[in-house]
Design a protein around this motif. Structure first.
Motif, PDB file in Angstrom:
ATOM      1  N   ARG A  62      -5.166  12.776   2.710  1.00  0.00           N
ATOM      2  CA  ARG A  62      -4.008  12.887   3.512  1.00  0.00           C
ATOM      3  C   ARG A  62      -2.854  12.421   2.393  1.00  0.00           C
ATOM      4  O   ARG A  62      -2.855  11.192   2.025  1.00  0.00           O
ATOM      5  CB  ARG A  62      -4.092  11.882   4.475  1.00  0.00           C
ATOM      6  N   LEU A  63      -1.805  13.295   1.880  1.00  0.00           N
ATOM      7  CA  LEU A  63      -1.117  12.954   0.748  1.00  0.00           C
ATOM      8  C   LEU A  63       0.315  12.650   1.157  1.00  0.00           C
ATOM      9  O   LEU A  63       1.408  12.579   0.170  1.00  0.00           O
ATOM     10  CB  LEU A  63      -1.251  13.914  -0.340  1.00  0.00           C
ATOM     11  N   PRO A  68      -6.565   1.072  -1.714  1.00  0.00           N
ATOM     12  CA  PRO A  68      -5.793   2.301  -1.715  1.00  0.00           C
ATOM     13  C   PRO A  68      -6.612   3.705  -1.100  1.00  0.00           C
ATOM     14  O   PRO A  68      -7.978   3.393  -1.127  1.00  0.00           O
ATOM     15  CB  PRO A  68      -5.726   2.514  -3.322  1.00  0.00           C
ATOM     16  N   ARG A 115      -9.854   1.219  -8.888  1.00  0.00           N
ATOM     17  CA  ARG A 115      -9.024   0.359  -9.751  1.00  0.00           C
ATOM     18  C   ARG A 115      -9.813  -0.309 -10.973  1.00  0.00           C
ATOM     19  O   ARG A 115     -10.945  -0.560 -10.803  1.00  0.00           O
ATOM     20  CB  ARG A 115      -8.629  -1.083  -8.914  1.00  0.00           C
ATOM     21  N   TRP A 168       4.755   7.349  -1.251  1.00  0.00           N
ATOM     22  CA  TRP A 168       5.540   8.063  -2.444  1.00  0.00           C
ATOM     23  C   TRP A 168       5.262   9.914  -2.386  1.00  0.00           C
ATOM     24  O   TRP A 168       3.874   9.617  -2.588  1.00  0.00           O
ATOM     25  CB  TRP A 168       5.440   7.419  -3.680  1.00  0.00           C
ATOM     26  N   VAL A 169       6.048  10.572  -2.143  1.00  0.00           N
ATOM     27  CA  VAL A 169       5.661  11.863  -2.114  1.00  0.00           C
ATOM     28  C   VAL A 169       6.012  12.490  -3.427  1.00  0.00           C
ATOM     29  O   VAL A 169       7.402  12.765  -3.702  1.00  0.00           O
ATOM     30  CB  VAL A 169       6.052  12.784  -0.987  1.00  0.00           C
ATOM     31  N   SER A 170       5.172  12.847  -4.365  1.00  0.00           N
ATOM     32  CA  SER A 170       5.623  13.456  -5.750  1.00  0.00           C
ATOM     33  C   SER A 170       5.211  15.124  -5.597  1.00  0.00           C
ATOM     34  O   SER A 170       5.418  15.799  -6.398  1.00  0.00           O
ATOM     35  CB  SER A 170       5.030  12.864  -6.901  1.00  0.00           C
ATOM     36  N   ILE A 171       4.502  15.699  -4.430  1.00  0.00           N
ATOM     37  CA  ILE A 171       3.932  16.819  -4.724  1.00  0.00           C
ATOM     38  C   ILE A 171       4.937  17.723  -3.974  1.00  0.00           C
ATOM     39  O   ILE A 171       4.775  18.194  -2.646  1.00  0.00           O
ATOM     40  CB  ILE A 171       2.473  16.840  -3.690  1.00  0.00           C
ATOM     41  N   ARG A 192       0.885  -1.137  -0.194  1.00  0.00           N
ATOM     42  CA  ARG A 192       0.120  -0.118   0.094  1.00  0.00           C
ATOM     43  C   ARG A 192       0.978   1.167   0.123  1.00  0.00           C
ATOM     44  O   ARG A 192       2.094   1.192   0.478  1.00  0.00           O
ATOM     45  CB  ARG A 192      -0.832   0.109   1.178  1.00  0.00           C
ATOM     46  N   ASP A 193       0.286   2.286  -0.440  1.00  0.00           N
ATOM     47  CA  ASP A 193       1.111   3.721  -0.362  1.00  0.00           C
ATOM     48  C   ASP A 193       0.454   4.073   1.126  1.00  0.00           C
ATOM     49  O   ASP A 193      -0.853   4.237   1.204  1.00  0.00           O
ATOM     50  CB  ASP A 193       0.527   4.564  -1.426  1.00  0.00           C
ATOM     51  N   ARG A 248       0.512   6.836   3.994  1.00  0.00           N
ATOM     52  CA  ARG A 248       0.549   8.445   4.297  1.00  0.00           C
ATOM     53  C   ARG A 248       0.229   8.686   5.927  1.00  0.00           C
ATOM     54  O   ARG A 248       0.808   9.391   6.491  1.00  0.00           O
ATOM     55  CB  ARG A 248      -0.351   9.227   3.378  1.00  0.00           C
ATOM     56  N   LEU A 262      -7.193   6.427  -1.892  1.00  0.00           N
ATOM     57  CA  LEU A 262      -7.712   7.133  -2.906  1.00  0.00           C
ATOM     58  C   LEU A 262      -9.017   6.485  -3.241  1.00  0.00           C
ATOM     59  O   LEU A 262     -10.039   7.106  -3.848  1.00  0.00           O
ATOM     60  CB  LEU A 262      -6.765   7.438  -4.290  1.00  0.00           C
ATOM     61  N   TRP A 299       9.660  -1.180  -2.375  1.00  0.00           N
ATOM     62  CA  TRP A 299       8.294  -1.160  -1.803  1.00  0.00           C
ATOM     63  C   TRP A 299       7.656  -2.336  -1.435  1.00  0.00           C
ATOM     64  O   TRP A 299       7.211  -2.498  -0.458  1.00  0.00           O
ATOM     65  CB  TRP A 299       7.388  -0.595  -2.764  1.00  0.00           C
TER      66      TRP A 299
HETATM   67  C1  LIG Z   1       4.920   7.882  -9.346  1.00  0.00           C
HETATM   68  C2  LIG Z   1       4.215   7.966  -8.070  1.00  0.00           C
HETATM   69  C3  LIG Z   1       3.647   9.016  -7.247  1.00  0.00           C
HETATM   70  C4  LIG Z   1       2.960   9.128  -6.271  1.00  0.00           C
HETATM   71  N1  LIG Z   1       2.839  10.207  -5.658  1.00  0.00           N
HETATM   72  C5  LIG Z   1       1.904  10.346  -4.452  1.00  0.00           C
HETATM   73  C6  LIG Z   1       1.934  11.686  -3.811  1.00  0.00           C
HETATM   74  O1  LIG Z   1       2.701  12.830  -3.959  1.00  0.00           O
HETATM   75  N2  LIG Z   1       1.113  11.558  -2.626  1.00  0.00           N
HETATM   76  C7  LIG Z   1       0.339  10.274  -2.506  1.00  0.00           C
HETATM   77  O2  LIG Z   1      -0.425  10.501  -1.204  1.00  0.00           O
HETATM   78  N3  LIG Z   1       0.644   9.347  -3.163  1.00  0.00           N
HETATM   79  C8  LIG Z   1       1.232   9.250  -4.383  1.00  0.00           C
HETATM   80  N4  LIG Z   1       1.472   7.959  -4.912  1.00  0.00           N
HETATM   81  C9  LIG Z   1       0.723   6.739  -4.365  1.00  0.00           C
HETATM   82  C10 LIG Z   1      -0.552   6.690  -5.172  1.00  0.00           C
HETATM   83  O3  LIG Z   1      -1.519   7.560  -4.782  1.00  0.00           O
HETATM   84  C11 LIG Z   1      -0.883   5.244  -4.860  1.00  0.00           C
HETATM   85  O4  LIG Z   1       0.093   4.333  -5.227  1.00  0.00           O
HETATM   86  C12 LIG Z   1      -2.415   4.945  -5.512  1.00  0.00           C
HETATM   87  O5  LIG Z   1      -3.342   5.582  -5.082  1.00  0.00           O
HETATM   88  C13 LIG Z   1      -2.822   3.378  -5.374  1.00  0.00           C
HETATM   89  O6  LIG Z   1      -2.702   3.144  -4.206  1.00  0.00           O
HETATM   90  P1  LIG Z   1      -1.784   1.905  -3.503  1.00  0.00           P
HETATM   91  O7  LIG Z   1      -0.366   2.312  -3.993  1.00  0.00           O
HETATM   92  O8  LIG Z   1      -1.837   1.733  -2.129  1.00  0.00           O
HETATM   93  O9  LIG Z   1      -2.020   0.483  -4.189  1.00  0.00           O
HETATM   94  C14 LIG Z   1       2.481   7.951  -5.780  1.00  0.00           C
HETATM   95  C15 LIG Z   1       2.428   6.872  -6.763  1.00  0.00           C
HETATM   96  C16 LIG Z   1       3.441   6.949  -7.637  1.00  0.00           C
HETATM   97  C17 LIG Z   1       3.571   5.446  -8.414  1.00  0.00           C
END
Ligand SMILES: Cc1cc2nc3c(=O)[nH]c(=O)nc-3n(C[C@H](O)[C@H](O)[C@H](O)COP(=O)(O)O)c2cc1C
Length: 226
Positions: free
Chosen positions: A106-107, A201, A211, A164-167, A30-31, A33, A203, A152
């Motif tokens: 929550r990001l 996820p 999905r 993963w934080v891309s913001i 899972r991603d 946060r 989101l 991961w």
């Molecule tokens: C390249 C990449 C960048 C991402 N950037 C963010 C981000 O800035 N903030 C965030 O909360 N999640 C970020 N994510 C996570 C995605 O939101 C998450 O992978 C997606 O919602 C699916 O959820 P899961 O990873 O739990 O399966 C990123 C994922 C990837 C692969």
């Protein structure tokens, strides 16, 4: 079904349990946060997941990745500041209900996760002597993404969450960590033990996105317009 031996394959097969464990790590990754706990991440555990990352495939075997391990609170606070300003700007791009929904997401868990990893990629690595990059220079970054995915999955098996934080403004992050110009920021990761791994996820839970069915992303022979 023809047995692997009859096909001339002599690689030791995975046991049922080993195969199930691989799929379990993939499905339950899972991603993360929220849900981080403050428990420190032992150095040997961190090394194992970095070792997994370092076993990723890479174009020309160039291994263009570099992982900067960040535990220092002041540095994490600086990145958190970059996140807050980029996130406020991103929120401003949405309108109506979607703007409200974005603000509630929550990001990032930059301050909650005890370890952060700044993952950068050498855009023109000497290793590999250019093999594969003449046609697709971007494959150096793809290789680094493969390493992140390995990390991961290994982290999930260790009970460690990764977010993963891309913001963030990549230039600000690169300059904070004094990264030379030939490297690109690929990911800023938050790593730590967690209270729970969500079943879906975040989101999806928050009704931001869902999905796709697998069959929506598979075509046969040629691309199919949908
Ligand atoms: C390249 C990449 C960048 C991402 N950037 C963010 C981000 O800035 N903030 C965030 O909360 N999640 C970020 N994510 C996570 C995605 O939101 C998450 O992978 C997606 O919602 C699916 O959820 P899961 O990873 O739990 O399966 C990123 C994922 C990837 C692969």
């Amino acid at each position: 079904m023809i047995s692997p031996e009859a096909r001339g394959v002599h690689a030791p097969p995975f046991s049922d349990a080993e195969r199930a464990a691989v799929y379990r790590a993939i499905e339950e990754r899972r991603d993360v946060r929220a849900h981080f706990v403050a428990d420190p991440v032992p150095q040997d555990v961190l090394r194992r997941v970095l070792e997994a990352a370092h076993h990723a495939p890479s174009v020309g075997f160039s291994q263009p990745w570099r992982f900067i391990v960040v535990r220092d609170r002041a540095r994490r606070e600086a990145v958190h500041g970059f996140f807050e300003s980029a996130n406020a700007e991103a929120a401003g791009a949405y309108e109506g209900d979607r703007a409200g929904a974005y603000r509630r997401l929550r990001l990032a868990g930059i301050l909650d996760a005890p370890v952060n990893l700044c993952v950068v990629c050498d855009e023109d690595p000497a290793r590999g002597d250019g093999l594969g990059r003449r046609t697709m220079p971007e494959t150096a970054r793809y290789s680094t993404v493969c390493a992140i995915q390995n990390l991961w999955l290994a982290a999930r098996a260790e009970g460690l969450g990764v977010g993963w934080v891309s913001i963030v403004d990549p230039q600000k992050v690169l300059s904070l960590f004094r990264v030379p110009a030939r490297y690109a920021l690929v990911a800023y990761l938050c790593v730590g033990y967690v209270r729970a791994f969500a079943a879906e996820p975040d989101l999806e839970r928050d009704h931001w996105e869902s999905r796709l069915p697998l069959d929506d992303v598979i075509d046969y022979e040629i691309f199919t317009m949908r």
